[in-house]
Enzyme design. Structure first.
Site: not given
Lengths: 664, 244
Positions: A43, A257, A273
């Site tokens: 991951h 998140h 962002r």
């Protein structure tokens, strides 16, 4: 019974595990890595936006240094972090980025001259310095004062993971792929390795080692909506918890998140962002400045996620057949930016949503993302309760992140902790006092115990289905132990989870194969996941304050007076147990370099600890006494930490504006 | 698209189990909006057949675990929307790789072997650089070009679609060429074309490629394999001519 012997057993093939493995191998130790999947599929590879390290190459990063990174990290953690560890980390992060650069990671680079960016919804022209041309570039991320996030487009984790895994191959380190650790072998004081199972053949055997490291990542799959890969089930956490001796720290600290795509929960990076993207509501209104005038869309993740949910509750969510969501708007960045810099995001939007983010807003809603809690270790990465057991990365509570991790600090932690803990593991193995005869009989006993457990599971006449119980657990966690928590909800969650734990004692397995058997795997993992879920829920119920990502609607203030402490959870060995035993480890304000205060975003209201003022006063005094000294000496006077680092990692970091003297 | 019933015909075979014979097994499933093969297969495992073997990790198209043959074409199952598929879908494991069981194949083992054989790591003069110092510079375009090839996720689709790999088990495949191209593009790597020739300058390497280029068509990351392989072959041919 097969028993493999090695010096170092690393459980987990992600960035933290592999970097530690390489470190120990370079020091001359034999290393064996266990991994559920081929390491490159770990991951870690899913990290998109980048890795924080104060290189200060880009113009908006100018003036950045360890001090700023340290302060951002501690504020981000809501003062839960171990400040010594945070110092060790920020001093090593630039070295980690540079080491990876030397090993091949194609970090995005600075281009000299003017370029246009979007800051706070406006076009701004930035001019990069000539002398920075070709150095590693940084982008903006949430909760940081400077542009500090080093990146490889938006495939940072992938590029780092491939570099690291190829270095592992170069160092000829063996990986047992598709192999799972079932239990740690220990005698109550010392860890000697693990009983493991080959997931293809079903063979159960032991790997005995001087040092055993848990580097298995997070436990996102305890929740229904998570950005985590399906292998992030917290099995490393469970290995430690099930010893009954090595505790887990701060398991109630779970990060959500802000921008999981809705409804699948697949991550789109904070870089969206950071690069200028905005959150919008059902009316297309940019709502974050209304709540967070200082950092707006780029407050820390816990704050932004809460504000988003709050905004949805106020009726401003976008209705859809799957429920409500908000919008992430990156259209203002334009195709020329999204193409090269947010490429994975574009692919994800096209594939899973059927939209092009150059022209359309992305439906998002907060999703479980990161497990701040983990195997509690000291600064060397070792569990103080079980000698020879180490942990690093997301599986550990080292404790760099406290109650909220900053974006870009997780992949950074994996590699940094891998570097640091890898050295300490090598030290541990070098120490003759730690070379003891391996208790083979003990290992055999542990193998037998695990085999018996699996046989019983396969043969018991139960009726419960492990997949369905797992779904029920995930529903409870998302409903009762999510972003907003309260005594009633948590109590309800605990009762539900306890019922599931009891029901999990009568699982029935339809396929009897001892080899590859997904149902059997789901069954034995389920029980461990339920213990972790209960550990999170119970810790959350007891913690009657709000800190970082842990938010209690019935105790909305941070309470330093009563709760500036770490939760330690032990799972008692009695098989009838339905709750962990909790203890608390105080966090000493008097030893802090940065005593608690307002984070610079989020709630301004908190219950102060009496020691804070005193420590503030002391710090002022030390600062005035050391006024004439450079920042390093001043820092050392406030909170010495250099001696905690391995010798090879103590050096100062060079920057364009901070050249090193030639002989350091 | 509205909900409909589809049939998944899955090639079942477990070489670990004595007596297991390859067979197509059919599962019927009601589709849902935004359903991917990841969701569909998990639903089958949870509600119809808990023994079904397949691999998923990230379920977001970035880890490369779930490549399989979908109606005869290798692709990532997690990125395959059921809505795009016909009413009957045949799923089979990737060919070429060692079969673990049902749809699960051992790409990890083969990829590690490929890496060991092609030395897929950066070769530099400096063994242990001073990591306290400012990093070596690199042109932004160079970093982007390297990343373009570095995006490979080692899913195995290119090898599964390869005509040469069908005939010779020792072929390094497009994934191998992609790696060599990646390091060749990297200005930090000190290896020369003569060095790369030693690794891929024969029929198990770049001269075994028949230019059918299915690899290019099926790559889920859209790597520019066609150009890179053609370029590599030209460069390797030049080395070989110089050696004659």
């Amino acid at each position: 019974m097969k028993i493999l012997m090695t010096d170092v057993l690393v459980i987990g093939g992600g960035l933290a595990g592999l970097r530690a493995a390489i470190g120990a191998k370079r020091r001359g130790h034999h290393v064996l890595v266990l991994s559920l999947v081929p390491p490159k599929r770990s991951h870690s590879a899913a990290a998109q936006g980048g890795m924080q390290a104060s290189l200060a190459n880009v113009i908006r990063g100018q003036g950045d240094c360890e001090d700023t990174h340290f302060e951002d990290t501690v504020r981000g953690s809501d003062w839960g972090a171990d400040q010594i560890v945070a110092r060790m980390f920020v001093n090593t992060a630039p070295k980690a980025v540079r080491e990876l650069a030397a090993w091949g990671t194609p970090w995005s680079r600075v281009r000299r001259g003017a370029h246009e960016v979007i800051i706070n919804a406006e076009k701004v022209t930035l001019t990069e310095r000539d002398e920075a041309h070709g150095l590693i570039a940084q982008r903006d991320f949430g909760g940081t004062k400077k542009w500090r996030t080093c990146h490889v487009s938006d495939g940072t984790g992938h590029a780092m993971m491939f570099t690291m895994s190829d270095q592992l191959i170069r160092h000829d380190i063996e990986v047992l792929e598709r192999t799972e650790a079932l239990a740690l072998i220990h005698d109550g004081e010392r860890c000697y390795g693990a009983v493991v199972r080959n997931l293809v053949s079903g063979e159960i055997f032991a790997c005995m080692a001087k040092a055993t490291m848990i580097a298995t990542g997070g436990a996102g799959r305890l929740y229904r909506v998570t950005t985590n890969a399906v292998i992030c089930e917290g099995m490393g956490h469970a290995l430690a918890l099930e010893t009954g001796i090595a505790p887990l720290g701060n398991m109630e600290a779970v990060q959500f998140h802000p921008t999981g795509i809705f409804p699948a929960g697949i991550l789109v990076t904070e870089g969206c962002r950071g690069d200028g993207g905005l959150l919008r509501d059902v009316d297309g209104h940019r709502f974050m400045p209304d709540y967070e005038p200082e950092k707006k869309d780029l407050a820390s993740r816990d704050v932004v996620s809460r504000r988003m949910e709050q905004h949805i509750r106020s009726g401003k969510g976008v209705p859809s057949r799957f429920g409500e969501h908000l919008w992430l708007d990156i259209t203002l960045l334009g195709a020329h930016h999204i193409g090269p810099k947010l490429r994975e995001v574009k692919e994800i939007c096209e594939t899973f949503l059927g939209i092009d983010p150059v022209h359309h807003w992305i439906p998002v809603r907060p999703a479980q993302h990161y497990t701040m809690g983990g195997v509690r270790t000291n600064h060397t990465g070792e569990s103080p309760w079980l000698k020879g057991l180490f942990a690093a990365g997301e599986a550990a509570c080292w404790d760099l992140h406290g109650f909220n991790r900053l974006g870009g600090n997780s992949v950074a932690e994996t590699v940094v902790a891998g570097m640091i803990v890898g050295e300490f593991i090598a030290d541990f193995c070098d120490n003759p006092a730690n070379t003891v005869a391996q208790p083979v009989k003990l290992a055999q006993e542990f193998i037998r115990r695990e085999k018996d457990k699996l046989e019983k599971l396969l043969n018991q006449p139960g009726k419960e289905n492990p997949f369905r119980l797992c779904t029920e657990m995930q529903e409870i966690m998302t409903r009762c132990v999510g972003i907003f928590r309260s005594a009633n909800g948590l109590q309800e969650g605990i009762c539900g989870l306890q019922r599931l734990l009891q029901r999990s004692r009568s699982l029935g397995i339809s396929g009897k194969s001892r080899g590859s058997n997904p149902e059997l795997v789901a069954a034995y993992r389920l029980r461990r996941m339920l213990k972790l879920a209960l550990t999170i829920a119970h810790g959350a119920l007891q913690r009657t304050e709000s800190r970082g990502a842990h938010f209690r609607e019935d105790f909305t203030r941070r309470d330093d007076r009563n709760w500036l402490k770490r939760t330690l959870a032990f799972w008692p060995s009695d098989p009838e147990t339905l709750l962990p035993r909790l203890e608390y480890e105080p966090i000493d304000i008097k030893a802090m370099e940065l005593p608690p205060g307002w984070r610079g975003y989020g709630a301004k209201d908190y219950i102060a600890h009496p020691d804070t003022t005193e420590r503030q006063f002391e710090i002022e005094q030390i600062k005035s006494q050391t006024e004439h000294c450079d920042r390093f000496a001043q820092q050392e006077a406030l909170m010495p930490y250099t001696a905690c680092l391995p010798e090879s990692l103590r050096g100062k970091n060079e920057r364009l504006d901070e050249p090193l003297e030639s002989a350091q | 698209m509205s909900q409909r019933q589809i049939t998944l015909k899955i090639l079942r075979y477990n070489p670990q189990e004595a007596g297991s014979e390859p067979r197509l097994q059919s599962y019927s499933l009601e589709t849902a909006e935004a359903m991917t093969l990841f969701i569909a297969l998990n639903e089958i495992r949870e509600h119809q057949d808990p023994t079904l073997q397949f691999d998923f990790v990230c379920r977001a198209g970035i880890c490369g675990s779930c490549a399989m043959m979908v109606n005869g074409r290798p692709r990532l199952a997690c990125r395959t929307l059921v809505a795009e598929l016909p009413d009957t879908v045949v799923l089979a494991p990737l060919p070429f790789f060692e079969l673990i069981g049902d749809l699960s194949v051992n790409t990890g083992k083969w990829m590690r072997g490929m890496s060991e054989r092609l030395h897929t790591w950066l070769h530099t003069m400096e063994e242990s650089p001073d990591i306290c110092r400012i990093e070596e510079r690199m042109e932004p375009e160079d970093a982007e070009a390297v990343y373009e090839m570095d995006r490979c996720i080692e899913c195995g689709c290119c090898v599964a679609a390869c005509g040469t790999a069908r005939m010779r088990q020792d072929f390094v495949g497009a994934v191998g060429f992609g790696k060599i191209a990646r390091f060749r593009l990297d200005p930090r790597d000190i290896r020369t074309d003569a060095d790369y020739y030693e690794l891929i300058g024969d029929d198990t390497g770049v001269f075994g490629c028949m230019s059918l280029l299915a690899c290019h068509d099926v790559c889920p990351k859209s790597l520019p394999l066609q150009n890179q392989i053609a370029f590599l072959r030209r460069k390797m041919a030049q080395v070989s001519i110089r050696r004659e």
